[in-house]
Design an enzyme around this catalytic site. Structure first.
Site, PDB file in Angstrom:
ATOM      1  N   GLY A 235      -2.933   2.107   7.356  1.00 16.97           N
ATOM      2  CA  GLY A 235      -3.876   1.015   7.136  1.00 16.97           C
ATOM      3  C   GLY A 235      -5.242   1.411   7.642  1.00 16.97           C
ATOM      4  N   SER A 236      -6.019   0.426   8.030  1.00 18.60           N
ATOM      5  CA  SER A 236      -7.396   0.701   8.437  1.00 18.60           C
ATOM      6  C   SER A 236      -7.431   1.364   9.815  1.00 18.60           C
ATOM      7  CB  SER A 236      -8.176  -0.612   8.473  1.00 18.60           C
ATOM      8  OG  SER A 236      -7.554  -1.495   9.378  1.00 18.60           O
ATOM      9  N   THR A 237      -8.478   2.124  10.050  1.00 14.84           N
ATOM     10  CA  THR A 237      -8.650   2.779  11.350  1.00 14.84           C
ATOM     11  C   THR A 237      -8.779   1.724  12.453  1.00 14.84           C
ATOM     12  OG1 THR A 237      -9.596   4.742  10.337  1.00 14.84           O
ATOM     13  CG2 THR A 237     -10.184   4.342  12.636  1.00 14.84           C
TER      14      THR A 237
ATOM     15  N   CYS B 178      -6.869   6.003   0.189  1.00 19.01           N
ATOM     16  CA  CYS B 178      -7.382   6.615   1.420  1.00 19.01           C
ATOM     17  C   CYS B 178      -7.888   8.025   1.166  1.00 19.01           C
ATOM     18  CB  CYS B 178      -6.302   6.610   2.484  1.00 19.01           C
ATOM     19  SG  CYS B 178      -4.769   7.314   1.908  1.00 19.01           S
TER      20      CYS B 178
ATOM     21  N   LYS C 109       7.490  -3.713   7.216  1.00 12.01           N
ATOM     22  CA  LYS C 109       6.642  -4.857   6.898  1.00 12.01           C
ATOM     23  C   LYS C 109       5.630  -4.482   5.812  1.00 12.01           C
ATOM     24  CE  LYS C 109       2.737  -6.497   8.271  1.00 12.01           C
ATOM     25  NZ  LYS C 109       2.306  -7.137   7.012  1.00 12.01           N
TER      26      LYS C 109
ATOM     27  N   VAL D 171      -7.428  -1.341  12.719  1.00  7.87           N
ATOM     28  CA  VAL D 171      -6.125  -1.877  13.146  1.00  7.87           C
ATOM     29  C   VAL D 171      -5.280  -0.758  13.764  1.00  7.87           C
ATOM     30  CG1 VAL D 171      -3.989  -3.020  12.391  1.00  7.87           C
ATOM     31  CG2 VAL D 171      -6.179  -3.752  11.455  1.00  7.87           C
ATOM     32  N   GLY D 172      -5.369   0.453  13.216  1.00  7.39           N
ATOM     33  CA  GLY D 172      -4.598   1.592  13.732  1.00  7.39           C
ATOM     34  C   GLY D 172      -4.886   1.857  15.200  1.00  7.39           C
TER      35      GLY D 172
HETATM   36  P1  NAD Z   1      -4.976  -3.157   7.325  1.00  7.56           P
HETATM   37  O1  NAD Z   1      -5.194  -2.273   8.506  1.00  7.56           O
HETATM   38  O2  NAD Z   1      -5.727  -4.427   7.262  1.00  7.56           O
HETATM   39  O3  NAD Z   1      -3.432  -3.555   7.200  1.00  7.56           O
HETATM   40  C1  NAD Z   1      -2.412  -2.628   7.086  1.00  7.56           C
HETATM   41  C2  NAD Z   1      -1.092  -3.263   7.478  1.00  7.56           C
HETATM   42  O4  NAD Z   1      -1.138  -3.590   8.875  1.00  7.56           O
HETATM   43  C3  NAD Z   1      -0.773  -4.570   6.764  1.00  7.56           C
HETATM   44  O5  NAD Z   1       0.622  -4.639   6.528  1.00  7.56           O
HETATM   45  C4  NAD Z   1      -1.195  -5.627   7.783  1.00  7.56           C
HETATM   46  O6  NAD Z   1      -0.488  -6.842   7.628  1.00  7.56           O
HETATM   47  C5  NAD Z   1      -0.804  -4.938   9.075  1.00  7.56           C
HETATM   48  N1  NAD Z   1      -1.531  -5.418  10.259  1.00  7.56           N
HETATM   49  C6  NAD Z   1      -2.765  -5.981  10.292  1.00  7.56           C
HETATM   50  N2  NAD Z   1      -3.101  -6.314  11.558  1.00  7.56           N
HETATM   51  C7  NAD Z   1      -2.054  -5.930  12.340  1.00  7.56           C
HETATM   52  C8  NAD Z   1      -1.813  -5.987  13.735  1.00  7.56           C
HETATM   53  N3  NAD Z   1      -2.690  -6.486  14.584  1.00  7.56           N
HETATM   54  N4  NAD Z   1      -0.637  -5.493  14.197  1.00  7.56           N
HETATM   55  C9  NAD Z   1       0.264  -4.939  13.362  1.00  7.56           C
HETATM   56  N5  NAD Z   1       0.093  -4.882  12.025  1.00  7.56           N
HETATM   57  C10 NAD Z   1      -1.061  -5.358  11.523  1.00  7.56           C
HETATM   58  O7  NAD Z   1      -5.251  -2.218   6.063  1.00  7.56           O
HETATM   59  P2  NAD Z   1      -5.252  -2.609   4.514  1.00  7.56           P
HETATM   60  O8  NAD Z   1      -6.524  -3.341   4.248  1.00  7.56           O
HETATM   61  O9  NAD Z   1      -3.958  -3.244   4.125  1.00  7.56           O
HETATM   62  O10 NAD Z   1      -5.273  -1.150   3.846  1.00  7.56           O
HETATM   63  C11 NAD Z   1      -6.435  -0.465   3.606  1.00  7.56           C
HETATM   64  C12 NAD Z   1      -6.635   0.643   4.637  1.00  7.56           C
HETATM   65  O11 NAD Z   1      -5.503   1.506   4.685  1.00  7.56           O
HETATM   66  C13 NAD Z   1      -7.789   1.557   4.321  1.00  7.56           C
HETATM   67  O12 NAD Z   1      -8.568   1.796   5.464  1.00  7.56           O
HETATM   68  C14 NAD Z   1      -7.117   2.847   3.865  1.00  7.56           C
HETATM   69  O13 NAD Z   1      -7.896   3.994   4.004  1.00  7.56           O
HETATM   70  C15 NAD Z   1      -5.913   2.872   4.701  1.00  7.56           C
HETATM   71  N6  NAD Z   1      -4.887   3.749   4.108  1.00  7.56           N
HETATM   72  C16 NAD Z   1      -4.601   4.966   4.683  1.00  7.56           C
HETATM   73  C17 NAD Z   1      -3.671   5.820   4.120  1.00  7.56           C
HETATM   74  C18 NAD Z   1      -3.333   7.156   4.722  1.00  7.56           C
HETATM   75  O14 NAD Z   1      -2.277   7.680   4.394  1.00  7.56           O
HETATM   76  N7  NAD Z   1      -4.156   7.715   5.585  1.00  7.56           N
HETATM   77  C19 NAD Z   1      -3.012   5.421   2.973  1.00  7.56           C
HETATM   78  C20 NAD Z   1      -3.317   4.200   2.407  1.00  7.56           C
HETATM   79  C21 NAD Z   1      -4.250   3.369   3.002  1.00  7.56           C
END
Ligand code: NAD
Length: 453
Positions: free
Chosen positions: A207-209, A263, A154, A211-212
């Site tokens: 993604g973000s901490t 990130c 996704k 949501v993670g």
């Molecule tokens: P985000 O957490 O908002 O979204 C990431 C992904 O998760 C998107 O595809 C989103 O649609 C999906 N998502 C959102 N809510 C969800 C849920 N409840 N269940 C399942 N999937 C869901 O992050 P973002 O704003 O797209 O990206 C920015 C963040 O990503 C920053 O915090 C950045 O540091 C982090 N990031 C980390 C790395 C790494 O390798 N550590 C790399 C790139 C980005």
């Protein structure tokens, strides 16, 4: 399904539309992936390797188109976008060497033979953020496929176009249908379904901490395997004995690359007090020289932010009370622009020095000695990357061992190579991607004892 429009962040003009998957289609795709997993795991290792090499070749042949698509969809500079498409090719090529090398062990036992196997998991769900749509997708799907899993991926809603193209290229390369499917859609619908659907055996989330954490909690209900690559607030530590010219000249690229939407961005520069003013003087021309503008121009070094909403969020970090040392420039007119900005926080606990900004803002802070540098670098819940600038080899190693972070570089800001492991300490993540063990993260170890008596 609903139709969603994709906007070019450099022009604010529509680029394309895509169909956002609903729950029903997501379930159907997962069911097809589960069915395909039965035969994909049995494809001979050498054949799986060959198919992945063909996929890599298809990406290579399409490299310029993929790069142009990323420029239009994400506002990445053309130079970066070419590197990103090339990274997908390289990760596929590298992982194509893994199917024949997923070695088990033979362990000495009495009365028989004991052997281990690396079994594929089944269906792997990969959830990708908008900041590096191509590489982050590849880091998940390539090793997962190499290990004999099928993949549903996704992309982020803002940046699905290159992933959709990769979903076409995989078929042109001759991989069987449903082995790798791209499902554009909402996180709350498609992403959540990866978490809750029992046939998805592992979720790879970047993604973000915030949501993670939710993904991990959701996966816990099924004891589902999970890899998390989350946020960062990495430190670039500059000691007084460093090559200050080099440290200052490279610091902008260490934080402003991809407009700071990285990130691994070194968004805190910690400078030893004795050279603090000198460093700031050397940094100024380097910041002012960053070429911000049309990402399709070959010479551009920094493009726009991904959206108007994100630009507002980034701008919100610079409050009236924030001391701005200096800024670079940015174009006027349409586009979600924000200039490279250097701020001097009053204290290390200021918001600008503690929270992930994900934009082109860097906080510069002084420290007295090695102990304080380490303490400041570690004074965060994150632990993803960082840099150490010093000419003292002993110090470089001591500080590298002491900083709680997954990816460090000394006298450099390079911390991502597809053949070295990547991932975070603390709340920057869980598990590792890339490197020689990449495919193992997509297997279960099975132990089999065969009696000989
Ligand atoms: P985000 O957490 O908002 O979204 C990431 C992904 O998760 C998107 O595809 C989103 O649609 C999906 N998502 C959102 N809510 C969800 C849920 N409840 N269940 C399942 N999937 C869901 O992050 P973002 O704003 O797209 O990206 C920015 C963040 O990503 C920053 O915090 C950045 O540091 C982090 N990031 C980390 C790395 C790494 O390798 N550590 C790399 C790139 C980005």
């Amino acid at each position: 399904m609903t139709t969603v429009q994709v906007i070019n962040p450099a022009t604010e003009q529509p680029v394309a539309t895509f169909e956002s998957m609903d729950l029903e289609r997501t379930d159907a795709a997962i069911a097809r992936a589960a069915a395909a997993a039965v035969s994909w795991r049995d494809v001979a290792p050498g054949d799986r390797a060959r198919l992945l090499r063909r996929f890599a070749a298809a990406v290579d042949a399409d490299l310029e188109q993929l790069a142009r698509l990323e420029v239009a969809n994400s506002g990445h500079t053309i130079g970066n976008a070419r590197w990103e498409a090339g990274n997908v090719r390289d990760v596929l090529d590298y992982c194509a060497g893994m199917p024949e090398r997923l070695l088990g062990s033979q362990i000495p036992v009495a009365g028989g033979v004991d052997i281990t196997f690396c079994e594929p998991l089944g269906v792997v769900g990969v959830i990708v953020p908008w900041n590096f749509p191509m590489p982050i997708a590849g880091w998940g799907f390539a090793p997962a496929l190499a290990a004999g899993n099928t993949v549903v991926l996704k992309p982020a809603e803002l940046t699905p176009l290159t992933a959709i193209r990769l979903g076409e290229l995989v078929l042109e390369a001759g991989l069987p249908h449903d082995v790798f499917q791209v499902l554009p859609g909402k996180g709350s619908v498609v992403g959540q379904r990866f978490v809750t659907h029992p046939a998805v055996r592992k979720v790879v989330f970047t993604g973000s901490t915030e949501v993670g954490r939710e993904i991990m909690a959701g996966c816990a209900r099924q004891v589902k395997r999970v890899t998390l690559e989350l946020g960062g607030k990495s430190a670039n530590i500059v000691f007084a004995d460093a090559d200050l010219q080099a440290a200052a000249a490279t610091a902008p690229a260490g934080v402003f690359d991809n407009a700071g939407q990285d990130c691994c961005a070194r968004s805190r520069i910690l400078v030893q007090r004795g050279v603090f003013d000198t460093f700031l003087e050397l940094l100024e021309p380097a910041v002012r020289a960053v070429r911000v503008g049309d990402p399709a121009e070959e010479s551009t070094e920094m493009g726009p932010l991904i959206s108007a909403e994100h630009r507002d969020r980034v701008a919100g970090f610079v409050e009236d009370s924030t001391t701005v040392a200096y800024t670079g420039t940015n174009p006027s007119g349409p586009g979600f622009w924000y200039p490279p900005t250097v701020v001097l926080p009053d204290s290390a606990s200021d918001r600008v020095a503690t929270e992930e900004i994900f934009g082109p803002i860097v906080a510069v802070l002084p420290f007295e000695d090695e102990a304080e540098a380490i303490a400041l670098a570690n004074a965060t819940d994150y632990g993803l990357s960082g840099s150490i600038w010093t000419r003292d080899v002993g110090r470089a190693l001591r500080v590298s061992r002491a900083v709680e972070s997954g990816n460090l570089s000394v006298n450099s800001h390079a911390s991502v190579r597809y053949w070295t492991p990547f991932g975070g300490f603390k709340q920057s993540g869980l598990g590792r991607e890339l490197g020689p063990d990449a495919a193992r993260a997509f297997t279960e170890t099975k132990n089999v004892f065969i009696a000989t008596e």
